[in-house]
Scaffold this motif. Structure first.
Motif, PDB file in Angstrom:
ATOM      1  N   UNK A  43     -28.634   1.660  -3.698  1.00 18.21           N
ATOM      2  CA  UNK A  43     -28.823   2.993  -4.274  1.00 18.21           C
ATOM      3  C   UNK A  43     -29.262   2.925  -5.736  1.00 18.21           C
ATOM      4  N   UNK A  44     -28.797   1.897  -6.452  1.00 14.66           N
ATOM      5  CA  UNK A  44     -29.129   1.796  -7.873  1.00 14.66           C
ATOM      6  C   UNK A  44     -30.369   0.956  -8.138  1.00 14.66           C
ATOM      7  N   UNK A  45     -30.865   0.268  -7.122  1.00 16.40           N
ATOM      8  CA  UNK A  45     -32.063  -0.542  -7.285  1.00 16.40           C
ATOM      9  C   UNK A  45     -31.832  -1.866  -7.984  1.00 16.40           C
ATOM     10  N   UNK A  46     -30.584  -2.347  -7.970  1.00 14.09           N
ATOM     11  CA  UNK A  46     -30.234  -3.620  -8.606  1.00 14.09           C
ATOM     12  C   UNK A  46     -30.050  -4.682  -7.526  1.00 14.09           C
ATOM     13  N   UNK A  47     -30.488  -5.906  -7.784  1.00 19.17           N
ATOM     14  CA  UNK A  47     -30.354  -6.991  -6.821  1.00 19.17           C
ATOM     15  C   UNK A  47     -29.022  -7.708  -6.988  1.00 19.17           C
ATOM     16  N   UNK A  48     -28.421  -8.073  -5.878  1.00 20.62           N
ATOM     17  CA  UNK A  48     -27.186  -8.844  -5.911  1.00 20.62           C
ATOM     18  C   UNK A  48     -27.451 -10.257  -6.419  1.00 20.62           C
ATOM     19  N   UNK A  49     -26.502 -10.771  -7.192  1.00 18.66           N
ATOM     20  CA  UNK A  49     -26.557 -12.149  -7.671  1.00 18.66           C
ATOM     21  C   UNK A  49     -25.448 -12.987  -7.034  1.00 18.66           C
ATOM     22  N   UNK A  50     -24.934 -12.507  -5.882  1.00 24.02           N
ATOM     23  CA  UNK A  50     -23.788 -13.178  -5.266  1.00 24.02           C
ATOM     24  C   UNK A  50     -24.137 -13.855  -3.950  1.00 24.02           C
ATOM     25  N   UNK A  51     -25.434 -14.150  -3.791  1.00 24.69           N
ATOM     26  CA  UNK A  51     -25.848 -14.893  -2.610  1.00 24.69           C
ATOM     27  C   UNK A  51     -25.333 -16.318  -2.598  1.00 24.69           C
TER      28      UNK A  51
END
Length: 407
Positions: A369-377
């Motif tokens: 919804x915020x257009x931010x990518x996860x860095x927890x892959x």
């Protein structure tokens, strides 16, 4: 029951008879005091302190309200002080410790010191300061057009319920010179101490009375709560109250944990939310936050903080039990580093690999919804979590078995 010689019920202290017994037991002097101050008493899980209704407060000759919460516990509380443009509060002192977080506006505080003399310091939004115990202080709004709002987190319930005498708490002349510290602390200077240096439980403690701006204050690595987490503890005015600032990097979040009641968490900057749940719950309680939002996790309720915005997110938490004077046994364990020990090892923290998959799924949906990518892959198989069927995302929230007793 106390009786007279003829067996009749005797009057109690102050002449109270048997019909008055219900008024003489199960008392709460703090709540009675708050109700009698003549300002709104708001009660909820958390509050947007910037929008709470205030009213004239004679004690401060300003405006104010109480921001009570479900998780405030037995010792801690919060109230808001609002000072109108170009106005100042009346001088006030009290025997409870208090931390002030500036929600909005610009102003100054004058503190009269034991033995004579005073110190005045200026502040703006997102500053944090403490008043040394029982020092007289006065807050001034230096703007001619905008009000100022300050959040005051204090141990007033502990103090008022202990002494149950309002005049003693607010009119006591005893001085505590050892609480003042270095007078340079009122200018924002301080001293850094570090212990547990060789572990992920390292504790960085900044001793001062005043922090100019929590958004730019230097933080230090604290991997115990999650990769990329930053933290600093504050020891303010040689007190038994504690404060710490934590920061979450973009696209990441903290590990879930639980502790005693009374920790007042203020969002400082960034965007995100917190999830809260009790062991055995099937649904999360979600609390959104941004600057101005404050809530207190209730006793032993798991809670977890998430950064879902495009920049790092900070919060400041105020509670009872400082790193120097832990006060509570549970707070002492936290000061020793046990707050970052897994539930499965007798601690209070849930490791990422043990958490319910709904936690990360909710995080990913919020990032979408915020257009931010996860860095927890690097921690989660995010494709697998996204593809989980609905039936895998229901039922009791998964929690690792505690080896207990968790302190």
């Amino acid at each position: 029951m106390v009786t007279t010689a003829d067996g009749a019920p005797a009057a109690g202290p102050g002449g109270a008879g048997p019909d008055d017994d219900g008024k003489r037991f199960l008392l709460d002097p703090y709540k009675d005091w708050a109700a009698g101050e003549g300002i709104p008493v708001h009660y909820d899980f958390g509050h947007d302190l910037l929008t709470l209704e205030t009213a004239p407060w004679d004690r401060y000759d300003a405006r104010g309200c109480f921001a009570h919460t479900h998780g405030m516990g037995d010792f801690m509380t919060n109230y808001v002080i609002e000072v109108l443009p170009a106005k100042k509060t009346r001088p006030v002192k009290h025997l409870y410790e208090a931390f002030f977080y500036v929600l909005a506006g610009y102003g100054s505080t004058t503190v009269w010191l034991p033995g004579g003399g005073s110190r005045t310091f200026e502040w703006g939004p997102k500053a944090l300061f403490a008043i040394p115990l029982n020092c007289t202080y006065q807050i001034m709004n230096t703007s001619g057009s905008e009000p100022v709002r300050l959040s005051c987190t204090s141990d007033a319930p502990l103090t008022l319920n202990l002494y149950h005498n309002v005049d003693f708490v607010f009119g006591n002349d005893f001085e505590f010179p050892e609480r003042v510290g270095d007078v340079a602390y009122f200018g924002g200077e301080g001293a850094l101490s570090v212990y547990n240096k060789d572990s992920v439980k390292v504790q960085n403690v900044w001793e001062t009375n005043f922090v100019h701006d929590l958004t730019s204050f230097r933080l230090y690595e604290f991997e115990g709560r999650g990769k990329g987490s930053l933290n600093v503890n504050f020891l303010l005015a040689e007190g038994t109250m504690h404060a710490h600032v934590s920061q979450m990097p973009v696209g990441r979040y903290k590990k879930a944990h639980r502790h005693a009641a009374g920790t007042h968490v203020h969002a400082v900057d960034g965007e995100g939310h917190s999830l809260l749940w009790y062991e055995g719950d099937a649904e999360f309680k979600e609390f959104p936050w941004r600057h101005g939002f404050m809530y207190t996790p209730p006793f032993w309720m798991f809670h977890q903080h998430f950064n879902t915005g495009p920049r790092p997110a900070r919060y400041v938490a105020c509670s009872l039990g400082s790193r120097r004077y832990p006060f509570l046994a549970m707070r002492r364990k936290s000061a020793e580093g046990s707050g970052a020990v897994s539930v499965s090892q007798g601690g209070r923290q849930i490791e990422y690999e043990d958490q319910d998959p709904r936690v990360h799924r909710k995080f990913l949906e919020a990032l979408d919804r915020s257009g931010v990518r996860s860095q927890m892959g690097d921690v989660f198989d995010e494709d697998a979590i996204r593809s989980l069927p609905p039936e895998a995302l229901t039922g009791v929230i998964r929690t690792p078995v505690s080896t207990g007793p968790a302190v």
